[in-house]
Design an enzyme around this catalytic site. Structure first.
Site, PDB file in Angstrom:
ATOM      1  N   THR A  23       0.851  -1.177   0.000  1.00 35.49           N
ATOM      2  CA  THR A  23       0.000   0.000   0.000  1.00 35.49           C
ATOM      3  C   THR A  23       0.894   1.238   0.000  1.00 35.49           C
ATOM      4  OG1 THR A  23      -2.080   0.911   0.803  1.00 35.49           O
ATOM      5  CG2 THR A  23      -0.456   0.363   2.492  1.00 35.49           C
ATOM      6  N   CYS A  29      -3.676   7.519   7.606  1.00 32.56           N
ATOM      7  CA  CYS A  29      -4.217   6.164   7.574  1.00 32.56           C
ATOM      8  C   CYS A  29      -3.225   5.195   8.217  1.00 32.56           C
ATOM      9  CB  CYS A  29      -4.451   5.705   6.137  1.00 32.56           C
ATOM     10  SG  CYS A  29      -5.780   6.572   5.282  1.00 32.56           S
ATOM     11  N   HIS A  46      -5.717  -1.116   4.632  1.00 34.45           N
ATOM     12  CA  HIS A  46      -5.379   0.315   4.620  1.00 34.45           C
ATOM     13  C   HIS A  46      -6.561   1.035   5.282  1.00 34.45           C
ATOM     14  CE1 HIS A  46      -3.498   3.847   2.189  1.00 34.45           C
ATOM     15  NE2 HIS A  46      -4.294   4.360   3.115  1.00 34.45           N
TER      16      HIS A  46
END
Lengths: 161, 213
Positions: A23, A29, A46
């Protein structure tokens, strides 16, 4: 060619044996990996926000820490993981912009980190390593053959956690 | 209110998008003029793009999520809450700074206080002139707050900018304007207007394209 599986924001993916789950550009995040070293089954979420909103319909489960972790575990079990062996690693939750004169009203990054830790604790999944907080973006790679997690940033050297 | 913004964005149609594009264009024109004056160089703004996008596409609006960019986020206060994000690639930032400061700059080697404050100043000017047109058209007051700077991965910056300003739904309203310098100067940047959920409704009401009946 190494098989690369990309995880976008508010999404999750699982894999097995080999390949890399990636990711990119984690800001506030949180990227969470769960890995079972016996079966070499692993997955990554994520996560954008700490909690699934009460009463919200059709919300994406992978977006919120609580529902993302639950869904990830289910998918790992389906893929052949023994959930008792799962170990967690976490990255992200940064505060990218420093507003010096603004109260700490919503530090989304910190809240994501805290929520993820709490949920892992309640599920008795050990968090074996993490690289969280601070003020920079991160890319996270889970190498499925080893369970190693590589963290890349634009300012510092790559690290393996 | 979580979920709130999705309900509002779902009601946005071509009429609302056009109205937003119209004001954003006027704002961009103003901003281009002020920036041209300060730099004594011709700066152009392209016609703004206004789209409602799934939130997961936000980190990729500018291309690679891992690309290194400079970004200044200016929050706004007053009748319109939310903020403005101004982004540049490294080369464009160096060029801009060179024009402003008058010496060779390489922010990849050193992003010092002078560089930071110059970039923040430009973002302030762009924000101010942009918001002025909104204030005049809508007859409201919008004040820029103190700016904050980040020099990091594009994806992380975009994601955080939208989320910090309350875009935590499944969709985001993206009002994006491309900033271009003279061809030879190779300055290119992006300018994002990010109204929060309440302000969006207020703006659309003011523009006569209310989403509430």
């Amino acid at each position: 060619m190494v098989n690369k599986i990309r995880v976008r924001m508010a999404d999750l993916k699982v894999g097995r044996d080999d390949g890399i789950i990636i990711t990119s550009g984690l800001g506030s995040c949180v990227g969470l990996t769960l890995y079972d070293s016996n079966s070499k089954v692993g997955g990554m979420a994520h996560i954008m926000l700490p909690e699934f909103p009460v009463g919200k319909k059709n919300a994406k489960l992978a977006k919120y820490a609580d529902t993302a972790i639950e869904t990830l575990i289910k998918k790992l079990r389906d893929k052949g993981a023994n959930t008792k062996n799962l170990e967690a690693k976490m990255a992200g939750g940064a505060q990218m912009f420093n507003f010096s004169n603004i109260d700490n009203r919503i530090r989304i990054g910190d809240r994501n980190i805290e929520a993820t830790k709490e949920i892992l604790k309640s599920l008795k999944i050990p968090l074996i390593n993490s690289e969280v907080g601070k003020n920079y973006g991160r890319t996270m790679e889970l190498h499925l053959n080893s369970g190693d997690v590589l963290i890349k940033t634009v300012k510092y050297d790559d690290i393996v956690i | 209110m979580i979920g709130d913004i999705d309900d509002k964005l779902a009601k946005i149609g071509p009429i609302q998008l056009d109205a937003l594009k119209e004001v954003a264009s006027i704002g961009a024109g103003n901003a281009a003029t002020s920036l041209s004056e300060i730099l004594d160089k011709k700066i152009r703004m392209k016609v703004p793009q206004v789209n409602v996008l799934p939130i997961h596409q936000v980190p990729e609006i500018m291309g690679g999520a891992e690309d290194l960019i400079v970004a200044v986020l200016v929050r706004t206060k007053g009748d319109i809450g939310g903020g403005v994000l101004f982004t540049l690639d490294t080369q464009s930032a160096n060029q801009l700074l060179e024009l402003l400061i008058g010496e060779k700059i390489d922010i990849e080697k050193k992003m010092g206080e002078i560089e930071e404050s110059a970039l923040k100043e430009i973002a302030n000017i762009l924000t101010g002139s942009n918001l002025n047109s909104f204030s005049q058209i809508l007859d409201i007051s919008i004040m820029p707050d103190v700016p904050a700077l980040a020099y990091d991965m594009a994806g992380a910056i975009l994601q955080v900018a939208f989320m910090e300003l309350g875009h935590i739904g499944d969709y985001a309203l993206v009002i994006e304007t491309e900033v271009l310098g003279d061809v030879a100067e190779e300055i290119s940047g992006q300018f994002f207007l990010i109204p929060d959920s309440e302000s969006l409704e207020f703006m659309l009401d003011g523009l006569g394209v209310s989403i509430n009946g």
